[in-house]
Design a protein around this motif. Structure first.
Motif, PDB file in Angstrom:
ATOM      1  N   PRO A   1      -8.481  16.033  -2.345  1.00 39.67           N
ATOM      2  CA  PRO A   1      -8.074  14.908  -3.195  1.00 39.67           C
ATOM      3  C   PRO A   1      -8.231  15.225  -4.674  1.00 39.67           C
ATOM      4  O   PRO A   1      -8.675  16.322  -5.056  1.00 39.67           O
ATOM      5  N   SER A   2      -7.856  14.265  -5.511  1.00 34.53           N
ATOM      6  CA  SER A   2      -8.099  14.334  -6.961  1.00 34.53           C
ATOM      7  C   SER A   2      -7.557  15.598  -7.616  1.00 34.53           C
ATOM      8  O   SER A   2      -8.201  16.196  -8.479  1.00 34.53           O
ATOM      9  N   GLN A   3      -6.373  16.040  -7.185  1.00 34.18           N
ATOM     10  CA  GLN A   3      -5.692  17.193  -7.776  1.00 34.18           C
ATOM     11  C   GLN A   3      -6.458  18.507  -7.584  1.00 34.18           C
ATOM     12  O   GLN A   3      -6.292  19.445  -8.357  1.00 34.18           O
ATOM     13  N   GLN A   4      -7.305  18.590  -6.569  1.00 32.93           N
ATOM     14  CA  GLN A   4      -8.075  19.812  -6.327  1.00 32.93           C
ATOM     15  C   GLN A   4      -7.170  20.972  -5.930  1.00 32.93           C
ATOM     16  O   GLN A   4      -7.460  22.126  -6.260  1.00 32.93           O
ATOM     17  N   ALA A   5      -6.103  20.676  -5.209  1.00 28.53           N
ATOM     18  CA  ALA A   5      -5.203  21.744  -4.760  1.00 28.53           C
ATOM     19  C   ALA A   5      -4.138  22.057  -5.788  1.00 28.53           C
ATOM     20  O   ALA A   5      -3.717  23.209  -5.943  1.00 28.53           O
ATOM     21  N   ALA A   6      -3.667  21.028  -6.479  1.00 29.09           N
ATOM     22  CA  ALA A   6      -2.616  21.196  -7.493  1.00 29.09           C
ATOM     23  C   ALA A   6      -2.489  19.902  -8.272  1.00 29.09           C
ATOM     24  O   ALA A   6      -2.879  18.830  -7.798  1.00 29.09           O
TER      25      ALA A   6
ATOM     26  N   SER B   1      -3.269  -0.595  -8.198  1.00 25.15           N
ATOM     27  CA  SER B   1      -3.759   0.742  -8.556  1.00 25.15           C
ATOM     28  C   SER B   1      -4.593   0.752  -9.828  1.00 25.15           C
ATOM     29  O   SER B   1      -5.182   1.781 -10.172  1.00 25.15           O
ATOM     30  N   VAL B   2      -4.653  -0.365 -10.523  1.00 29.95           N
ATOM     31  CA  VAL B   2      -5.375  -0.429 -11.801  1.00 29.95           C
ATOM     32  C   VAL B   2      -6.850  -0.061 -11.655  1.00 29.95           C
ATOM     33  O   VAL B   2      -7.373   0.725 -12.459  1.00 29.95           O
ATOM     34  N   PRO B   3      -7.575  -0.588 -10.651  1.00 28.98           N
ATOM     35  CA  PRO B   3      -9.016  -0.287 -10.568  1.00 28.98           C
ATOM     36  C   PRO B   3      -9.334   1.191 -10.392  1.00 28.98           C
ATOM     37  O   PRO B   3     -10.383   1.653 -10.849  1.00 28.98           O
ATOM     38  N   ALA B   4      -8.461   1.930  -9.725  1.00 32.18           N
ATOM     39  CA  ALA B   4      -8.734   3.353  -9.488  1.00 32.18           C
ATOM     40  C   ALA B   4      -8.816   4.130 -10.789  1.00 32.18           C
ATOM     41  O   ALA B   4      -9.470   5.181 -10.854  1.00 32.18           O
ATOM     42  N   TYR B   5      -8.168   3.614 -11.834  1.00 32.81           N
ATOM     43  CA  TYR B   5      -8.175   4.284 -13.133  1.00 32.81           C
ATOM     44  C   TYR B   5      -8.893   3.464 -14.199  1.00 32.81           C
ATOM     45  O   TYR B   5      -8.906   3.850 -15.371  1.00 32.81           O
TER      46      TYR B   5
ATOM     47  N   HIS C   1      -9.261   5.465  -4.391  1.00 26.85           N
ATOM     48  CA  HIS C   1      -8.001   4.752  -4.600  1.00 26.85           C
ATOM     49  C   HIS C   1      -7.573   4.098  -3.292  1.00 26.85           C
ATOM     50  O   HIS C   1      -7.691   4.691  -2.209  1.00 26.85           O
ATOM     51  N   ILE C   2      -7.041   2.890  -3.368  1.00 29.28           N
ATOM     52  CA  ILE C   2      -6.625   2.173  -2.163  1.00 29.28           C
ATOM     53  C   ILE C   2      -5.564   2.943  -1.382  1.00 29.28           C
ATOM     54  O   ILE C   2      -5.524   2.901  -0.150  1.00 29.28           O
ATOM     55  N   VAL C   3      -4.720   3.705  -2.093  1.00 29.86           N
ATOM     56  CA  VAL C   3      -3.694   4.516  -1.420  1.00 29.86           C
ATOM     57  C   VAL C   3      -4.329   5.605  -0.576  1.00 29.86           C
ATOM     58  O   VAL C   3      -3.824   5.948   0.499  1.00 29.86           O
ATOM     59  N   SER C   4      -5.454   6.130  -1.034  1.00 30.53           N
ATOM     60  CA  SER C   4      -6.158   7.158  -0.271  1.00 30.53           C
ATOM     61  C   SER C   4      -6.943   6.540   0.886  1.00 30.53           C
ATOM     62  O   SER C   4      -6.816   6.953   2.037  1.00 30.53           O
ATOM     63  N   LYS C   5      -7.737   5.504   0.581  1.00 33.56           N
ATOM     64  CA  LYS C   5      -8.591   4.889   1.608  1.00 33.56           C
ATOM     65  C   LYS C   5      -7.781   4.287   2.750  1.00 33.56           C
ATOM     66  O   LYS C   5      -8.090   4.496   3.921  1.00 33.56           O
ATOM     67  N   GLU C   6      -6.758   3.508   2.399  1.00 32.73           N
ATOM     68  CA  GLU C   6      -5.991   2.788   3.414  1.00 32.73           C
ATOM     69  C   GLU C   6      -4.720   3.524   3.834  1.00 32.73           C
ATOM     70  O   GLU C   6      -4.025   3.088   4.752  1.00 32.73           O
ATOM     71  N   GLY C   7      -4.413   4.638   3.148  1.00 29.32           N
ATOM     72  CA  GLY C   7      -3.202   5.387   3.450  1.00 29.32           C
ATOM     73  C   GLY C   7      -3.484   6.786   3.969  1.00 29.32           C
ATOM     74  O   GLY C   7      -3.552   7.018   5.179  1.00 29.32           O
ATOM     75  N   THR C   8      -3.670   7.725   3.058  1.00 29.33           N
ATOM     76  CA  THR C   8      -3.807   9.133   3.430  1.00 29.33           C
ATOM     77  C   THR C   8      -4.960   9.387   4.398  1.00 29.33           C
ATOM     78  O   THR C   8      -4.785  10.016   5.449  1.00 29.33           O
TER      79      THR C   8
ATOM     80  N   ALA D   1      -2.195  -3.842   2.449  1.00 28.58           N
ATOM     81  CA  ALA D   1      -3.527  -3.829   1.843  1.00 28.58           C
ATOM     82  C   ALA D   1      -3.430  -3.951   0.327  1.00 28.58           C
ATOM     83  O   ALA D   1      -4.245  -4.653  -0.304  1.00 28.58           O
ATOM     84  N   GLN D   2      -2.448  -3.289  -0.252  1.00 28.64           N
ATOM     85  CA  GLN D   2      -2.256  -3.392  -1.698  1.00 28.64           C
ATOM     86  C   GLN D   2      -1.847  -4.809  -2.106  1.00 28.64           C
ATOM     87  O   GLN D   2      -2.392  -5.384  -3.055  1.00 28.64           O
ATOM     88  N   ASP D   3      -0.875  -5.367  -1.389  1.00 24.22           N
ATOM     89  CA  ASP D   3      -0.422  -6.721  -1.703  1.00 24.22           C
ATOM     90  C   ASP D   3      -1.583  -7.718  -1.646  1.00 24.22           C
ATOM     91  O   ASP D   3      -1.717  -8.596  -2.514  1.00 24.22           O
ATOM     92  N   GLU D   4      -2.412  -7.576  -0.622  1.00 31.39           N
ATOM     93  CA  GLU D   4      -3.499  -8.530  -0.410  1.00 31.39           C
ATOM     94  C   GLU D   4      -4.644  -8.373  -1.406  1.00 31.39           C
ATOM     95  O   GLU D   4      -5.456  -9.285  -1.572  1.00 31.39           O
ATOM     96  N   SER D   5      -4.709  -7.233  -2.077  1.00 25.70           N
ATOM     97  CA  SER D   5      -5.813  -6.988  -3.012  1.00 25.70           C
ATOM     98  C   SER D   5      -5.589  -7.628  -4.381  1.00 25.70           C
ATOM     99  O   SER D   5      -6.547  -7.815  -5.142  1.00 25.70           O
ATOM    100  N   ILE D   6      -4.362  -7.979  -4.684  1.00 26.54           N
ATOM    101  CA  ILE D   6      -4.006  -8.343  -6.062  1.00 26.54           C
ATOM    102  C   ILE D   6      -4.658  -9.638  -6.532  1.00 26.54           C
ATOM    103  O   ILE D   6      -5.173  -9.710  -7.666  1.00 26.54           O
ATOM    104  N   ALA D   7      -4.675 -10.671  -5.707  1.00 24.37           N
ATOM    105  CA  ALA D   7      -5.234 -11.962  -6.134  1.00 24.37           C
ATOM    106  C   ALA D   7      -6.693 -11.830  -6.562  1.00 24.37           C
ATOM    107  O   ALA D   7      -7.095 -12.370  -7.606  1.00 24.37           O
ATOM    108  N   GLY D   8      -7.477 -11.115  -5.787  1.00 30.87           N
ATOM    109  CA  GLY D   8      -8.881 -10.932  -6.130  1.00 30.87           C
ATOM    110  C   GLY D   8      -9.072 -10.125  -7.402  1.00 30.87           C
ATOM    111  O   GLY D   8      -9.959 -10.418  -8.213  1.00 30.87           O
ATOM    112  N   LEU D   9      -8.234  -9.115  -7.584  1.00 33.06           N
ATOM    113  CA  LEU D   9      -8.349  -8.275  -8.778  1.00 33.06           C
ATOM    114  C   LEU D   9      -8.039  -9.059 -10.050  1.00 33.06           C
ATOM    115  O   LEU D   9      -8.787  -8.990 -11.034  1.00 33.06           O
TER     116      LEU D   9
END
Length: 341
Positions: free
Chosen positions: A70-75, A218-222, A42-49, A276-284
């Motif tokens: 990640p991916s709800q492994q802890a909770a 966030s659409v591509p991540a799901y 997910h872009i939030v994970s790659k470019e954020g966390t 990073a999220q804003d800039e990804s939208i046009a291509g998506l």
């Protein structure tokens, strides 16, 4: 005399090196267990966390390290705040809208029509979370807000035909992220169904909902584009914030230097992931259109109708949240003032 000074300087150098070595040795290494409900793709994970963790590790010279779950492994997404409070993990990236019963003032970000980009919304949110009522809500829960940021404004993804005029929304079941977005769905004539991001694909595919409020980045991540026939590109159906939190007890034990590194990195990376999220939208959107998804915009007339319908959502939010915290009205006023700068 010359040999004396030579010996003195050599001794002083040894003393300085020894002192530095002792200081580094005595600096307590800290490993922080961090839970996350996003996948590492997910872009939030790659470019954020993940970027924040790496930045903190580098700037502390390895004094602070992380173990990432990640991916709800802890909770599960809705259990991450409790997992930090109970000490199961030390830190987490949470969505405050999933915890609006305990962080009600922070749900202000879910109100529709306020910001036009993730960067704009993140700058406003960071200012409000730095101090004041939104900050105090986190502290009251025993956690320190480190990195707040928002997703781009929510659009509508539809299983079948696109919608536009207000009457076309009547009776729709719409996936929403929290109670504030559910109020927006009701104002448009539909019904909000609260579904975590990881469960949205199956809900849309199986017809549990006919539409989904979602940020396009966030659409591509799901892979939601796979089960959507049409997607709007100029929607304004509320926002969603993330905040990386650290258990307050742990934060307070860190040195002032490490605390500053964490908070500074949080501000920097929060804006970075927003851009990073804003800039990804046009291509998506271009890619989805190429693959047969109908990308559409609301006309000026449709936008006017929809905006008129959601006018009272702010008032309803103040009334509802005000029952939990009397500062709701002042928080909304502050949000309106900050976002208009």
């Amino acid at each position: 005399m010359k040999s004396f000074f030579k010996g003195y300087l050599k001794s002083a150098l040894y003393t300085a090196v020894f002192s530095l070595a002792c200081t580094q040795a005595n600096a307590e290494a800290v490993e922080i267990k961090l839970g996350d409900f996003q996948s590492t793709t997910h872009i939030v994970s790659k470019e954020g966390t993940v970027k924040w963790m790496k930045t903190v590790e580098e700037r502390t010279g390895g004094q602070v390290t992380f173990k990432h779950f990640p991916s709800q492994q802890a909770a599960k997404s809705k259990g991450l705040l409790d997992a930090v409070k109970k000490g199961i993990i030390d830190a987490a990236l949470i969505g405050p809208l999933y915890h609006s019963d305990r962080l009600p003032l922070n749900s202000v970000i879910g109100l529709p029509g306020f910001f036009s980009s993730a960067q704009e919304g993140s700058q406003a949110l960071q200012e409000m979370v730095a101090e004041g009522p939104l900050h105090d809500e986190f502290v009251a829960e025993g956690v320190m807000p480190i990195m707040p940021f928002v997703l781009p404004p929510y659009n509508i993804l539809l299983k079948d035909a696109k919608v536009g005029k207000l009457e076309e929304w009547k009776g729709m079941n719409i996936r929403t992220a929290g109670s504030t977005q559910a109020m927006t769905a009701r104002a448009l004539g539909g019904a909000g169904v609260s579904i975590p991001g990881p469960e949205t694909y199956s809900a849309l595919e199986r017809g549990r909902v006919s539409g989904v409020f979602f940020p396009l980045s966030s659409v591509p991540a799901y892979n939601l584009q796979e089960v959507s026939s049409s997607i709007s590109t100029n929607g304004f159906f509320g926002g969603y914030s993330f905040t990386l939190i650290l258990k307050k007890d742990i934060f307070d034990k860190l040195s002032p230097e490490v605390q500053k590194i964490m908070l500074d990195a949080g501000r920097e990376i929060g804006i970075h992931v927003a851009k990073a999220q804003d800039e990804s939208i046009a291509g998506l959107t271009a890619e989805w259109a190429k693959n047969g998804v109908e990308m559409f915009q609301f006309s000026a007339e449709e936008q006017a109708q929809l905006r008129a319908a959601i006018t009272d959502v702010k008032k309803d939010w103040v009334e509802r949240v005000g029952k939990q915290n009397p500062k709701a009205s002042s928080v909304l006023s502050s949000y309106e003032a900050v976002i208009s700068h």
